[in-house]
Design a protein around this motif. Structure first.
Motif, short mmCIF file in Angstrom:
data_model
loop_
_atom_site.label_atom_id
_atom_site.label_comp_id
_atom_site.label_asym_id
_atom_site.label_seq_id
_atom_site.Cartn_x
_atom_site.Cartn_y
_atom_site.Cartn_z
N GLN A 157 -89.10 -34.43 76.16
CA GLN A 157 -88.45 -34.97 77.25
C GLN A 157 -87.79 -34.58 78.32
O GLN A 157 -86.79 -33.70 77.88
CB GLN A 157 -87.60 -36.47 76.54
CG GLN A 157 -87.29 -37.51 77.56
CD GLN A 157 -86.49 -38.45 76.89
OE1 GLN A 157 -85.37 -38.81 77.28
NE2 GLN A 157 -86.96 -39.10 75.98
N ARG A 181 -84.30 -37.68 84.05
CA ARG A 181 -84.60 -38.79 84.77
C ARG A 181 -84.36 -38.96 86.25
O ARG A 181 -85.34 -39.75 87.27
CB ARG A 181 -84.05 -39.97 84.24
CG ARG A 181 -82.43 -39.97 84.47
CD ARG A 181 -81.82 -41.41 83.93
NE ARG A 181 -80.14 -41.16 84.15
CZ ARG A 181 -79.50 -42.17 83.96
NH1 ARG A 181 -79.88 -43.23 83.90
NH2 ARG A 181 -78.13 -42.13 84.21
N ARG A 182 -83.88 -37.84 86.96
CA ARG A 182 -83.62 -37.78 88.20
C ARG A 182 -84.52 -36.67 88.98
O ARG A 182 -85.26 -37.27 90.07
CB ARG A 182 -82.30 -37.36 88.61
CG ARG A 182 -81.27 -38.24 87.93
CD ARG A 182 -81.14 -39.82 88.42
NE ARG A 182 -80.16 -40.49 87.84
CZ ARG A 182 -80.02 -41.60 87.67
NH1 ARG A 182 -80.95 -42.29 88.09
NH2 ARG A 182 -78.84 -42.28 87.30
N ARG A 208 -84.43 -45.62 84.62
CA ARG A 208 -85.31 -45.91 83.15
C ARG A 208 -86.46 -44.77 83.16
O ARG A 208 -87.23 -44.95 82.09
CB ARG A 208 -86.02 -47.22 83.36
CG ARG A 208 -84.88 -48.54 83.25
CD ARG A 208 -85.29 -49.57 84.07
NE ARG A 208 -84.32 -50.55 83.94
CZ ARG A 208 -83.22 -50.54 84.59
NH1 ARG A 208 -82.96 -49.70 85.61
NH2 ARG A 208 -81.89 -51.57 84.67
N THR A 209 -86.52 -43.90 83.78
CA THR A 209 -87.48 -42.96 83.58
C THR A 209 -87.29 -41.76 82.53
O THR A 209 -86.11 -41.35 82.17
CB THR A 209 -87.42 -42.02 84.82
OG1 THR A 209 -88.09 -42.88 85.87
CG2 THR A 209 -89.08 -40.98 84.68
N ARG A 210 -88.15 -41.57 81.66
CA ARG A 210 -88.34 -40.75 80.41
C ARG A 210 -89.63 -39.91 80.20
O ARG A 210 -90.27 -40.16 79.57
CB ARG A 210 -88.32 -41.55 78.86
CG ARG A 210 -86.97 -42.52 79.04
CD ARG A 210 -87.25 -43.24 77.57
NE ARG A 210 -86.64 -44.78 77.65
CZ ARG A 210 -85.37 -44.99 77.24
NH1 ARG A 210 -84.70 -43.82 76.61
NH2 ARG A 210 -84.59 -45.81 77.20
N THR A 229 -81.73 -40.84 94.47
CA THR A 229 -81.71 -40.03 93.41
C THR A 229 -80.46 -38.67 93.42
O THR A 229 -79.76 -38.44 92.58
CB THR A 229 -82.97 -39.28 92.79
OG1 THR A 229 -83.65 -38.71 93.74
CG2 THR A 229 -84.03 -40.17 92.20
N SER A 269 -85.69 -44.55 88.44
CA SER A 269 -85.34 -43.51 88.01
C SER A 269 -84.19 -43.80 86.74
O SER A 269 -84.07 -42.77 86.03
CB SER A 269 -84.66 -42.69 89.13
OG SER A 269 -83.27 -43.13 89.47
N PRO A 306 -81.88 -35.68 79.86
CA PRO A 306 -82.74 -37.09 79.42
C PRO A 306 -82.06 -37.97 78.95
O PRO A 306 -80.94 -37.77 78.45
CB PRO A 306 -83.62 -36.32 78.53
CG PRO A 306 -82.91 -35.10 77.84
CD PRO A 306 -81.76 -34.72 79.06
N LEU A 307 -82.60 -39.20 78.72
CA LEU A 307 -82.16 -40.51 78.46
C LEU A 307 -81.96 -40.55 77.00
O LEU A 307 -81.48 -41.29 76.39
CB LEU A 307 -82.79 -41.50 79.00
CG LEU A 307 -82.67 -42.08 80.21
CD1 LEU A 307 -83.51 -43.22 80.83
CD2 LEU A 307 -81.10 -42.74 80.21
#
Length: 413
Positions: A93, A96-97, A84-86, A141, A82, A210-211
């Motif tokens: 986008q 991530r959670r 690193r999730t995009r 998360t 999580s 988002p990241l």
């Protein structure tokens, strides 16, 4: 051009969260713990007993033990993924959670449906093992929401709110599967739908940054404990306090039957759970708020260990029903103080913002290990090393050792 971290996703939060956000996170955690503790404490034992298999206690231990092993693996892995999730949809986008929380809830929902119709031990074991995948994805998360969005000076209050569902989930679940329905199959169904209804509003109505194009290191589970000693001591603190709680609560039914000799130990245990919950609710929010105001955490952890130790010593020295009721309130009060500041302490010693969920997942291994180790230590103590008085003395010493371990953390007051 240099790639910089997205300040909303990775920077330390400074804007206080609103009460509505805290309430939705509280509800999501209530759904999570209700779906974990109700099967563990009520539905699985009844279901295995209804199968009429020999050695039901051993089979229950096997089923829950496999679930604990799954938890140890999945929690940090889900957290790392999580981090690193995009996720993208139509070129946009998303955060991530929430996608992981929703996925974990959906998987848990399906597993509870499978358990409702499981015809034998094989499917019960598989169902509960995979259910633990969903549970631990959600745990990684949802816990990460605190360092993601809550400023340091508000984390005690928020920790108190999300700590309460640990006990409330069991109480609410037990009421639903004993008063509303009376057999495991509909019990699993009502818990499954209740969990979804409690978790969905947090996923659908709260922000999830988002990241962006932030540079995230590859997944690594190597921990530099020498370089991050506060993180290591936070793990030790949680492990010992949770181990003390496991030792003190594991055999309460047998304690009431064999030591206190209560005429109706089942009802007595229900009263103890309710008193424990009252004690915990009475201290959790207040302690969290006070720790925020004082800017101190460690003193609250120490006092939590002292109160739990006093409760355990009372049970060791005076095994009577009135003392057991008083001890239940003290146990809950001490554990409520601990839960109110524990998450705040943990979030203040995380090594890196890019690995918040993974590192919290590593911390979350501690209660899983303590729950698995509790029966291994408690059984020989009760059987061969002095019985229940020795067990409760061990509970007191373990809880106090865990509380004192927090003093080794240097970066938190």
């Amino acid at each position: 051009m240099a790639i910089t971290h997205n300040p909303a996703a990775l920077a330390e939060p400074v804007v206080p969260v609103r009460r509505s956000w805290i309430g939705l996170l509280f509800a999501a955690n209530l759904g999570l713990w209700m779906a974990f503790y109700t099967p563990l404490q009520v539905l699985l034992p009844e279901q295995i007993e209804d199968l009429g298999v020999a050695h039901k206690e051993i089979w229950l231990g096997i089923v829950t033990g496999i679930g604990a092993i799954v938890a140890v693996v999945v929690n940090p892995l889900a957290g790392a993924l999580s981090d690193r999730t995009r996720p993208r949809l139509f070129g946009r986008q998303f955060g991530r959670r929430h996608i992981w929380t929703a996925g974990g809830a959906a998987l848990l929902f399906l597993c509870l449906l499978v358990l409702a119709v499981a015809p034998n031990l094989f499917w019960i074991t598989v169902g509960w093992a995979v259910a633990n995948v969903g549970i631990n994805i959600m745990l990684a998360t949802l816990t990460s929401a605190v360092p993601d969005r809550v400023p340091v000076d508000q984390r005690g209050l928020v920790s108190g709110w999300i700590g309460m569902p640990v006990a409330l989930g069991l109480v609410l679940g037990a009421i639903l599967v004993t008063a509303v329905v009376t057999t495991p199959p509909p019990g699993y169904l009502i818990i499954a739908f209740g969990m979804i209804l409690l978790v969905a509003p947090f996923v659908l109505r709260t922000p999830d940054d988002p990241l962006g194009e932030a540079r995230i290191p590859r997944i690594s589970f190597r921990l530099d404990l020498r370089g991050n000693p506060d993180f290591a001591w936070a793990w030790v603190t949680r492990f010992l306090v949770m181990l003390g709680n496991a030792l003190g609560t594991l055999y309460l039914l047998y304690f009431l039957t064999d030591q206190v000799k209560l005429a109706d130990p089942d009802t007595g245990l229900l009263y103890m759970i309710l008193l424990y919950t009252v004690g915990m609710i009475g201290t959790a929010m207040l302690s969290g708020w006070l720790s925020d105001r004082a800017g101190k955490r460690k003193v609250f952890v120490v006092w939590s260990g002292v109160i739990i130790a006093v409760a355990a010593i009372l049970l060791a020295v005076w095994p009577t029903w009135p003392v057991a009721m008083v001890a239940s309130v003290l146990f809950g009060a001490g554990f409520g103080i601990y839960l109110a500041v524990d998450t705040a302490v943990v979030t203040q010693v995380l090594p890196a913002a890019t690995d918040r969920a993974k590192d919290i997942g590593v911390i979350n291994i501690a209660p899983s290990v303590s729950q698995a180790l509790g029966p291994v230590l408690a059984a020989p103590v009760v059987a061969y090393l002095g019985g229940y008085p020795s067990l409760f003395v061990l509970t007191a010493l373990t809880s106090l050792a865990g509380a004192l371990a927090v003093l080794k953390i240097r970066s938190v007051r």
